[in-house]
Design a protein around this motif. Structure first.
Motif: not given
Length: 141
Positions: A52-62
């Motif tokens: 869903n290109k109108r949303s985001y997901t967490t790809s990394k937690i620093l």
């Protein structure tokens, strides 16, 4: 004179969840995504959701700060950081430099006695502010 905004003209695009405490900072990271920092002592890097290109997901937690994380600054890609990086400041008085390709802390910069409140980059110099009344110039890599 206050500007009136017609809320009917705007629509919530997406709402991101994941932090376990209030969010303290945000930083756009070129076209790669953006990062947020929180009182939960984490930095989350958000990438565009492939489904869903109108949303985001967490790809990394620093992980690396021992207290809440505040200001963030984007480090443009370079030979040392081909996917770019982040610089973060925290209540723990530390300034950390992160490699976004690996999600790992690559450098710890010390220069403040109290909470870091602001960060800006000038080439490879980190300019930081703190409630200790100092402005520091620290060089990374």
């Amino acid at each position: 004179m206050a500007m009136e905004i017609d809320s009917a003209e705007y629509q919530l695009r997406c709402q991101l969840t994941g932090h376990e405490d209030d969010v303290r900072g945000i930083c756009v990271c070129d076209n790669a995504g953006f990062a947020t920092s929180s009182r939960d002592r984490t930095i989350r890097f958000w990438s565009s959701d492939e489904s869903n290109k109108r949303s985001y997901t967490t790809s990394k937690i620093l992980l690396g700060h021992t207290s809440f994380v505040g200001p963030l600054s984007w480090v443009a890609p370079s030979e040392e950081l081909p996917e770019g990086g982040l610089v973060s400041g925290g209540m723990d008085t530390l300034i950390l430099v992160w490699n976004l390709a690996t999600g790992e802390k690559i450098q710890t910069l010390k220069g403040h006695k109290l909470q870091v409140t602001g960060i800006a980059l000038d080439g490879s110099d980190v300019v930081s502010t703190s409630i200790d009344w100092y402005v520091t110039f620290l060089t990374f890599y």
